[in-house]
Write a protein that holds these residues in place. Structure first.
Motif, mmCIF file in Angstrom:
data_model
loop_
_atom_site.group_PDB
_atom_site.id
_atom_site.type_symbol
_atom_site.label_atom_id
_atom_site.label_comp_id
_atom_site.label_asym_id
_atom_site.label_seq_id
_atom_site.Cartn_x
_atom_site.Cartn_y
_atom_site.Cartn_z
ATOM 1 N N UNK A 126 4.834 6.837 -0.066
ATOM 2 C CA UNK A 126 5.709 7.941 -0.435
ATOM 3 C C UNK A 126 6.825 8.151 0.582
ATOM 4 N N UNK A 127 6.550 7.843 1.831
ATOM 5 C CA UNK A 127 7.521 8.097 2.900
ATOM 6 C C UNK A 127 8.326 6.852 3.270
ATOM 7 N N UNK A 128 7.733 5.676 3.135
ATOM 8 C CA UNK A 128 8.391 4.444 3.565
ATOM 9 C C UNK A 128 9.059 3.718 2.401
ATOM 10 N N UNK A 129 10.163 3.057 2.704
ATOM 11 C CA UNK A 129 10.873 2.228 1.742
ATOM 12 C C UNK A 129 10.569 0.760 2.043
ATOM 13 N N UNK A 130 10.222 -0.025 1.026
ATOM 14 C CA UNK A 130 9.826 -1.416 1.236
ATOM 15 C C UNK A 130 10.903 -2.219 1.970
ATOM 16 N N UNK A 131 12.156 -2.080 1.535
ATOM 17 C CA UNK A 131 13.253 -2.840 2.142
ATOM 18 C C UNK A 131 13.465 -2.437 3.592
ATOM 19 N N UNK A 180 10.049 -12.644 4.904
ATOM 20 C CA UNK A 180 10.462 -11.335 4.405
ATOM 21 C C UNK A 180 9.911 -11.037 2.995
ATOM 22 N N UNK A 181 10.181 -11.926 2.041
ATOM 23 C CA UNK A 181 9.776 -11.672 0.663
ATOM 24 C C UNK A 181 8.256 -11.714 0.494
ATOM 25 N N UNK A 182 7.619 -12.650 1.188
ATOM 26 C CA UNK A 182 6.159 -12.726 1.141
ATOM 27 C C UNK A 182 5.531 -11.434 1.656
ATOM 28 N N UNK A 183 6.112 -10.915 2.757
ATOM 29 C CA UNK A 183 5.573 -9.707 3.359
ATOM 30 C C UNK A 183 5.714 -8.514 2.412
ATOM 31 N N UNK A 184 6.882 -8.373 1.801
ATOM 32 C CA UNK A 184 7.100 -7.251 0.878
ATOM 33 C C UNK A 184 6.106 -7.296 -0.282
ATOM 34 N N UNK A 185 5.899 -8.478 -0.841
ATOM 35 C CA UNK A 185 4.963 -8.598 -1.950
ATOM 36 C C UNK A 185 3.533 -8.326 -1.498
ATOM 37 N N UNK A 186 3.223 -8.735 -0.262
ATOM 38 C CA UNK A 186 1.903 -8.482 0.315
ATOM 39 C C UNK A 186 1.653 -6.984 0.422
ATOM 40 N N UNK A 187 2.651 -6.256 0.924
ATOM 41 C CA UNK A 187 2.519 -4.807 1.080
ATOM 42 C C UNK A 187 2.395 -4.136 -0.285
ATOM 43 N N UNK A 188 3.209 -4.560 -1.240
ATOM 44 C CA UNK A 188 3.158 -3.974 -2.580
ATOM 45 C C UNK A 188 1.785 -4.172 -3.218
ATOM 46 N N UNK A 189 1.197 -5.356 -3.006
ATOM 47 C CA UNK A 189 -0.120 -5.624 -3.571
ATOM 48 C C UNK A 189 -1.183 -4.740 -2.919
#
Length: 244
Positions: free
Chosen positions: A144-149, A166-175
Motif C-alpha cells: 500500500x505504501x511502496x511503488x514497485x517501480x 530489474x524485471x525479474x525482481x519486480x515480478x518476484x515481489x509481485x508474486x
C-alpha cells in the motif's frame, strides 16, 4: 483444563557490567482459560518460505498437568490440578540424528491460537522479501505504501540489485504480494468457518481468555529488565492482557 503455561526465550540488548550485550531473557506466558487454547503449533520465520500449522504431537509436544515439587515423589493419578504446562518429549540427544530442516522446526515452533477477533497482522500490508542473489536482498515491501517501480529503482541506484535483474525482481515481489494476499484471504475464511462451527462452550471460553506474561525479577547480580518489558508474546497470542 484450567490455566496453561508456556516458556519463551527472547534475545534482548541489555547493559551488563557497563557493556551492551545480547542476553536471552526467559519469560513465562500464562493462559487463563478453562480449555486448552489449541492442540496445534505454528512454525514460521522470515527465513522460511511458508507457514506450517501442525498438531502438537507431530513435534512431540502436549499440555501436561503441572505437578508441584512436593508431590513429584508420590502417586499423581489422583492429583487434581487446573494448571497445565507445555511439554516436549523430544530428547536433545536425538536431535543430532534428525535432518537439519526438522531440527530447525523446533527453533521456530510456537503454540498456535486462533483468536475470535482477527489479529492485527490480518490488516498488515507488508511482505518480507528474500531475493536470491550472490548477496541476497532481504527487505520488507508494503504493497500500500511502496511503488514497485520506485522500490526497484532505489535498489538499483544503491547497487544492491543488478540492472539486468530489474524485471525479474519486480515480478518476484509481485508474486510474493499475491501469495500473501491469498494467505490472508484463506486465513480469514478458515477463521470464519472455524468460529461458525465452534462448540458454544469453547467459544464462550475464548471470548473470556486472558494472557499474562511474567519476566524474571530483578536481582543484584543480573541486568535490569525494568525498561525491556513488552506485552507482545508472539504472532498468535499477540499481546498479553497484563505483564509483570
Amino acid at each position: 483444563m484450567g490455566r496453561q503455561f508456556t516458556y519463551l526465550q527472547t534475545p534482548n540488548q541489555l547493559h551488563v557490567n557497563g557493556e551492551q550485550k545480547i542476553v536471552l531473557v526467559r519469560t513465562v506466558v500464562a493462559v487463563d482459560c478453562p480449555c486448552a487454547p489449541s492442540d496445534k503449533v505454528g512454525i514460521n520465520s522470515v527465513q522460511r518460505a511458508y507457514e506450517e500449522i501442525l498438531p502438537m504431537r507431530a513435534m512431540k509436544m502436549s499440555w501436561v498437568p503441572y505437578v508441584p515439587l512436593e508431590d513429584r515423589l508420590s502417586r499423581i493419578e489422583g492429583l487434581k490440578t487446573k494448571i497445565f504446562t507445555l511439554h516436549c518429549s523430544q530428547r536433545r540427544s536425538a536431535l543430532k540424528h534428525l535432518k537439519t530442516e526438522q531440527v530447525k522446526k523446533f527453533d521456530y515452533c510456537m503454540p498456535y491460537y486462533m483468536p475470535l477477533i482477527s489479529p492485527e497482522e490480518d490488516q498488515d500490508t507488508t511482505v518480507d522479501i528474500i531475493y536470491p542473489l550472490e548477496r541476497s536482498i532481504v527487505c520488507p515491501f508494503d504493497w500500500e505504501m511502496d511503488n514497485y517501480e520506485e522500490f526497484t529503482d532505489d535498489l538499483v541506484k544503491a547497487e544492491e540489485l543488478p540492472e539486468d535483474e530489474r524485471e525479474k525482481f519486480k515480478e518476484f515481489v509481485k508474486e510474493k504480494v499475491r501469495e500473501r494476499k491469498r494467505e490472508l484471504k484463506q486465513a480469514k475464511e478458515a477463521r470464519k468457518e472455524a468460529i461458525d462451527n465452534m462448540d458454544p462452550e469453547k467459544k464462550k471460553a475464548f471470548e473470556n481468555i486472558k494472557f499474562y506474561k511474567f519476566y524474571p525479577v530483578n536481582a543484584l547480580d543480573a541486568p535490569d529488565l525494568s525498561i525491556q518489558k513488552a506485552d507482545y508474546i508472539n504472532r498468535y497470542y499477540m499481546k498479553a492482557h497484563k505483564q509483570s
